[in-house]
Design a protein around this motif. Structure first.
Motif, PDB file in Angstrom:
ATOM      1  N   ARG A 127       0.823  -1.111  -0.096  1.00 43.61           N
ATOM      2  CA  ARG A 127      -0.083   0.183  -0.086  1.00 43.61           C
ATOM      3  C   ARG A 127       0.920   1.393   0.023  1.00 43.61           C
ATOM      4  NH1 ARG A 127      -4.395  -0.096   4.551  1.00 43.61           N
ATOM      5  NH2 ARG A 127      -5.471  -1.490   2.993  1.00 43.61           N
ATOM      6  N   ALA A 128       0.565   2.240  -1.019  1.00 43.43           N
ATOM      7  CA  ALA A 128       1.474   3.570  -0.923  1.00 43.43           C
ATOM      8  C   ALA A 128       0.928   4.189   0.276  1.00 43.43           C
ATOM      9  CB  ALA A 128       0.894   4.111  -2.209  1.00 43.43           C
ATOM     10  N   HIS A 129       1.994   4.558   1.224  1.00 40.68           N
ATOM     11  CA  HIS A 129       1.813   5.383   2.277  1.00 40.68           C
ATOM     12  C   HIS A 129       2.893   6.341   2.498  1.00 40.68           C
ATOM     13  CE1 HIS A 129       4.427   1.965   3.512  1.00 40.68           C
ATOM     14  NE2 HIS A 129       5.105   2.805   4.391  1.00 40.68           N
ATOM     15  N   ASP A 130       3.670   6.472   1.742  1.00 46.14           N
ATOM     16  CA  ASP A 130       4.889   7.160   2.219  1.00 46.14           C
ATOM     17  C   ASP A 130       5.347   7.901   0.693  1.00 46.14           C
ATOM     18  OD1 ASP A 130       6.735   8.586   3.362  1.00 46.14           O
ATOM     19  OD2 ASP A 130       8.686   7.280   3.262  1.00 46.14           O
ATOM     20  N   PRO A 131       4.535   8.820   0.051  1.00 39.63           N
ATOM     21  CA  PRO A 131       4.923   9.359  -1.131  1.00 39.63           C
ATOM     22  C   PRO A 131       5.799  10.369  -0.921  1.00 39.63           C
ATOM     23  CG  PRO A 131       2.722  10.090  -0.479  1.00 39.63           C
ATOM     24  CD  PRO A 131       2.969   9.032   0.433  1.00 39.63           C
ATOM     25  N   ALA A 132       6.454  11.084  -2.199  1.00 35.36           N
ATOM     26  CA  ALA A 132       7.359  12.190  -1.892  1.00 35.36           C
ATOM     27  C   ALA A 132       6.660  13.213  -1.504  1.00 35.36           C
ATOM     28  CB  ALA A 132       8.023  12.328  -3.395  1.00 35.36           C
ATOM     29  N   GLN A 133       7.625  14.035  -0.626  1.00 36.75           N
ATOM     30  CA  GLN A 133       6.948  15.365   0.124  1.00 36.75           C
ATOM     31  C   GLN A 133       6.431  16.454  -1.118  1.00 36.75           C
ATOM     32  OE1 GLN A 133       6.369  16.063   3.408  1.00 36.75           O
ATOM     33  NE2 GLN A 133       5.498  17.750   2.499  1.00 36.75           N
ATOM     34  N   VAL A 134       5.528  17.100  -0.735  1.00 40.17           N
ATOM     35  CA  VAL A 134       4.854  17.943  -1.546  1.00 40.17           C
ATOM     36  C   VAL A 134       5.257  19.238  -0.920  1.00 40.17           C
ATOM     37  CG1 VAL A 134       2.797  18.947  -2.583  1.00 40.17           C
ATOM     38  CG2 VAL A 134       3.089  16.736  -2.461  1.00 40.17           C
ATOM     39  N   TRP A 135       5.717  20.164  -1.521  1.00 41.89           N
ATOM     40  CA  TRP A 135       6.404  21.534  -1.186  1.00 41.89           C
ATOM     41  C   TRP A 135       5.475  22.811  -1.804  1.00 41.89           C
ATOM     42  CZ3 TRP A 135       9.360  20.569   2.947  1.00 41.89           C
ATOM     43  CH2 TRP A 135      10.209  19.452   2.684  1.00 41.89           C
ATOM     44  N   PRO A 136       5.184  23.757  -1.092  1.00 40.43           N
ATOM     45  CA  PRO A 136       4.460  24.737  -1.450  1.00 40.43           C
ATOM     46  C   PRO A 136       4.452  25.310  -2.953  1.00 40.43           C
ATOM     47  CG  PRO A 136       5.047  24.946   0.947  1.00 40.43           C
ATOM     48  CD  PRO A 136       5.732  24.058   0.361  1.00 40.43           C
ATOM     49  N   TRP A 137       5.902  25.184  -3.426  1.00 43.03           N
ATOM     50  CA  TRP A 137       6.234  25.620  -4.660  1.00 43.03           C
ATOM     51  C   TRP A 137       6.093  24.516  -5.894  1.00 43.03           C
ATOM     52  CZ3 TRP A 137       9.778  25.159  -0.729  1.00 43.03           C
ATOM     53  CH2 TRP A 137      10.523  23.982  -0.596  1.00 43.03           C
ATOM     54  N   GLN A 138       5.636  23.376  -5.508  1.00 41.27           N
ATOM     55  CA  GLN A 138       5.498  22.339  -6.416  1.00 41.27           C
ATOM     56  C   GLN A 138       4.165  22.094  -6.877  1.00 41.27           C
ATOM     57  OE1 GLN A 138       7.504  19.036  -4.133  1.00 41.27           O
ATOM     58  NE2 GLN A 138       9.394  19.130  -5.391  1.00 41.27           N
ATOM     59  N   HIS A 139       3.802  22.356  -8.041  1.00 41.40           N
ATOM     60  CA  HIS A 139       2.570  22.048  -8.626  1.00 41.40           C
ATOM     61  C   HIS A 139       2.285  20.697  -9.142  1.00 41.40           C
ATOM     62  CE1 HIS A 139       1.390  26.027  -8.340  1.00 41.40           C
ATOM     63  NE2 HIS A 139       2.613  26.447  -8.607  1.00 41.40           N
ATOM     64  N   ARG A 140       1.954  19.515  -8.106  1.00 37.73           N
ATOM     65  CA  ARG A 140       2.039  18.292  -8.617  1.00 37.73           C
ATOM     66  C   ARG A 140       0.949  17.705  -7.717  1.00 37.73           C
ATOM     67  NH1 ARG A 140       5.334  15.565  -4.170  1.00 37.73           N
ATOM     68  NH2 ARG A 140       5.122  13.898  -5.287  1.00 37.73           N
ATOM     69  N   ARG A 141       0.424  16.506  -8.132  1.00 34.66           N
ATOM     70  CA  ARG A 141      -0.825  16.028  -7.545  1.00 34.66           C
ATOM     71  C   ARG A 141      -0.237  14.533  -6.742  1.00 34.66           C
ATOM     72  NH1 ARG A 141      -5.442  17.280 -10.301  1.00 34.66           N
ATOM     73  NH2 ARG A 141      -6.351  15.608  -9.522  1.00 34.66           N
ATOM     74  N   LEU A 142      -0.939  14.290  -5.749  1.00 37.07           N
ATOM     75  CA  LEU A 142      -0.656  13.251  -4.845  1.00 37.07           C
ATOM     76  C   LEU A 142      -1.168  11.749  -5.225  1.00 37.07           C
ATOM     77  CD1 LEU A 142       0.820  12.844  -2.185  1.00 37.07           C
ATOM     78  CD2 LEU A 142      -1.074  13.393  -0.760  1.00 37.07           C
ATOM     79  N   ALA A 143      -0.445  10.982  -5.411  1.00 35.65           N
ATOM     80  CA  ALA A 143      -0.894   9.432  -5.802  1.00 35.65           C
ATOM     81  C   ALA A 143      -1.169   8.363  -4.813  1.00 35.65           C
ATOM     82  CB  ALA A 143      -0.165   9.040  -7.108  1.00 35.65           C
ATOM     83  N   ILE A 144      -2.121   7.938  -4.558  1.00 36.17           N
ATOM     84  CA  ILE A 144      -2.396   6.943  -3.497  1.00 36.17           C
ATOM     85  C   ILE A 144      -2.972   5.750  -3.986  1.00 36.17           C
ATOM     86  CG2 ILE A 144      -3.279   6.243  -1.155  1.00 36.17           C
ATOM     87  CD1 ILE A 144      -1.106   8.384  -1.076  1.00 36.17           C
ATOM     88  N   ALA A 145      -2.271   4.435  -3.778  1.00 33.57           N
ATOM     89  CA  ALA A 145      -3.079   3.350  -4.320  1.00 33.57           C
ATOM     90  C   ALA A 145      -3.270   2.233  -3.249  1.00 33.57           C
ATOM     91  CB  ALA A 145      -2.087   2.655  -5.471  1.00 33.57           C
ATOM     92  N   SER A 146      -4.104   1.374  -3.367  1.00 36.80           N
ATOM     93  CA  SER A 146      -4.458   0.354  -2.232  1.00 36.80           C
ATOM     94  C   SER A 146      -4.811  -1.056  -3.024  1.00 36.80           C
ATOM     95  CB  SER A 146      -5.499   0.510  -1.260  1.00 36.80           C
ATOM     96  OG  SER A 146      -5.021   1.694  -0.647  1.00 36.80           O
ATOM     97  N   PRO A 147      -4.269  -2.230  -2.668  1.00 33.02           N
ATOM     98  CA  PRO A 147      -4.872  -3.452  -3.426  1.00 33.02           C
ATOM     99  C   PRO A 147      -5.934  -3.893  -2.855  1.00 33.02           C
ATOM    100  CG  PRO A 147      -3.003  -3.856  -1.805  1.00 33.02           C
ATOM    101  CD  PRO A 147      -2.928  -2.179  -1.820  1.00 33.02           C
ATOM    102  N   ILE A 148      -6.464  -4.496  -3.976  1.00 35.23           N
ATOM    103  CA  ILE A 148      -7.700  -5.355  -3.529  1.00 35.23           C
ATOM    104  C   ILE A 148      -7.476  -6.836  -3.602  1.00 35.23           C
ATOM    105  CG2 ILE A 148     -10.303  -5.876  -4.253  1.00 35.23           C
ATOM    106  CD1 ILE A 148     -10.266  -3.102  -5.686  1.00 35.23           C
ATOM    107  N   VAL A 149      -7.754  -7.570  -2.454  1.00 35.69           N
ATOM    108  CA  VAL A 149      -7.044  -8.819  -2.338  1.00 35.69           C
ATOM    109  C   VAL A 149      -8.076  -9.756  -2.115  1.00 35.69           C
ATOM    110  CG1 VAL A 149      -5.753 -10.316  -0.798  1.00 35.69           C
ATOM    111  CG2 VAL A 149      -5.126  -7.990  -1.353  1.00 35.69           C
ATOM    112  N   ARG A 150      -8.278 -10.821  -2.853  1.00 33.14           N
ATOM    113  CA  ARG A 150      -9.327 -11.855  -2.856  1.00 33.14           C
ATOM    114  C   ARG A 150      -8.567 -13.292  -3.036  1.00 33.14           C
ATOM    115  NH1 ARG A 150     -12.396 -11.286  -7.419  1.00 33.14           N
ATOM    116  NH2 ARG A 150     -13.812  -9.669  -6.378  1.00 33.14           N
TER     117      ARG A 150
END
Length: 476
Positions: A127-150
């Protein structure tokens, strides 16, 4: 010293605040982002729970029964509402990147980038829990992904792609508050540094001022009780003890000179009287007695000058505002008969009538110093020459310039004039003891005045007597 010590303290304090503030700012940004990441993980976990019971696609067919269709419809509705409320793109993607449900509907995984890396990591069960830090001067988005397990296998991945405008605003707002706190702490630190510097250097400044007073002849000056470090307070006590000892030694020296001059005066007078009586009994034409008498009278003048110098150095000054023009005019008139007998012209010059030149001085001391200078000027000016006395103002001082028409002095001699008993080798035949200008300097220095020497054109010596135009500051 204050201008060097204070910036040093300020720089050190600024360095400490920056060393604390920069990690604190980074920690603040990380905490704000971690809150967002935890919130997104909760969202992806909820969507994963909805998508977990949607039947997996076969390799040949899509969804087949109505129950799966209802579950899929519910999932898509939840994703759509989520995207409308928060503006966050969200989707559930199969292992082959195919979309199970997305919001907006046209949203697809990119072929590369941070979002795709989060998807690939979730496929591996992380599970993505530690993405790169976003700083105030960076215009980027935050991606989070979680697996579906069966049944222990990852069958799909929930992905969210969040805008970071609100996150960056919160980080910037926190940084502004932190900067305001740092600025307030810096102001307090500067005030503390100013107080600390003043506390440390106050004894040094007082000691410097009193040292200057003693160096300029005000031997009664002492350093009063002041704050500061114990070492400087101990230094002040030692300095006062040293000044007391030096003053005592000088007083003893002056007392010895005065006593010696006074005690020698009486035997010398008796000796001169006996020589004069002895000369009456010598035959006519005998010149040795006259030479002895002349040397005796010269010795008597030296003793008188020594006594005058001792009294001048030991007398206290009584400063008063006085009209320097009137005093100089009076003393010039008093010396004019002496100048007339020597064939010397006395020329007095002052500001226009009605213009008063005020100086703070001891009237007796200043007039006595001027007498010594006028006597010296008349003595060295040849018959037919002129002695000029000029009264003027120079900055914050009142000055009296006495310029003679004598032979003057060379540069090397100018640096020695005023020393006790010093006389130019070219003027040894002129009557005098070499103490007149020393007495004038001692009299002036008692009241904060000064005496200076320079060449007078076309010939002669110019002596400048200066006294303060305002009341001198009294040393504590």
């Amino acid at each position: 010293m204050r201008s060097r010590l204070l910036p040093l303290l300020i720089v050190l304090m600024a360095g400490v605040l920056l060393a604390l503030g920069i990690p604190l700012a980074a920690s603040l940004a990380a905490a704000q982002q971690q809150r967002v990441v935890v919130d997104r993980i909760d969202d992806t976990t909820r969507f994963a729970a909805l998508a977990q019971f949607v039947t997996a696609r076969d390799e040949q067919k899509s969804v087949v029964d109505s129950v799966d269709g209802e579950r899929l419809h519910t999932l898509r509705a939840e994703l759509a509402r989520y995207q409308q409320l928060y503006g966050i793109s969200a989707g559930v993607f199969y292992r082959d990147s195919g979309a199970m449900a997305t919001a907006p509907k046209s949203w697809r995984l990119p072929a590369r980038g941070e979002l795709y890396d989060a998807y690939e990591s979730a496929l591996l069960g992380r599970r993505a829990h530690d993405p790169a830090q976003v700083w105030p001067w960076q215009h980027r988005r935050l991606a989070i992904a979680s697996p579906i397990v069966r049944d222990g296998d990852v069958v799909a991945v929930v992905v969210t792609d969040s805008p970071t405008g609100a996150l960056r605003s919160r980080i910037l707002h926190g940084w502004l508050l932190l900067a305001a706190g740092e600025l307030a702490a810096m102001v307090i630190a500067v005030l503390c540094a100013v107080r600390l510097t003043g506390w440390v250097l106050l004894p040094v400044a007082t000691l410097d001022r009193v040292t200057h007073d003693i160096a300029t002849g005000r031997m009664k000056s002492r350093v009063g009780a002041a704050g500061g470090p114990p070492e400087l307070r101990r230094l002040i006590r030692s300095f006062n003890e040293m000044a007391d000892n030096v003053e005592a030694v000088l007083d003893q020296q002056r007392a010895f000179v005065a006593d010696a001059s006074h005690q020698l005066r009486n035997p010398l007078s008796a000796l001169l009287l006996r020589i004069e009586l002895l000369g009456l009994e010598l035959p006519e034409g005998h010149t040795e007695a006259e030479s002895v008498m002349e040397e005796g009278h010269r010795l008597a003048q030296v003793l008188d000058d020594l006594l005058g110098l001792a009294l001048a150095e030991n007398s206290g000054s009584h400063l008063h505002p006085m009209d320097v023009v009137a005093m100089a005019r009076t003393r010039t008139a008093a010396w004019r008969p002496v100048a007339d007998r020597a064939g010397v012209v006395m020329d007095f010059s002052a500001p226009p009538d009605g213009t008063e030149v005020t100086g703070w001085a001891d009237p007796v001391a200043l007039s006595s110093a001027l007498d010594a200078v006028l006597d010296n000027a008349i003595k060295f000016t040849p018959a037919g020459g002129t002695v000029m006395v000029v009264v003027a103002t120079a900055g914050d001082s009142a000055t009296i310039v006495v310029a003679d028409g004598g032979p003057g002095l060379v540069d090397d001699e100018l640096s020695r004039i005023g020393d006790r008993f010093w006389r130019s080798a070219r003027h040894q035949n002129v009557q005098g003891s070499g103490l007149g200008l020393s007495i004038a300097r001692a009299l002036l220095s008692q009241g904060g005045g000064a005496i200076a020497y320079s060449h007078h054109q076309p010939c002669g010596l110019a002596v400048t007597l200066s006294v303060p135009g305002a009341a001198p500051a009294v040393a504590p």
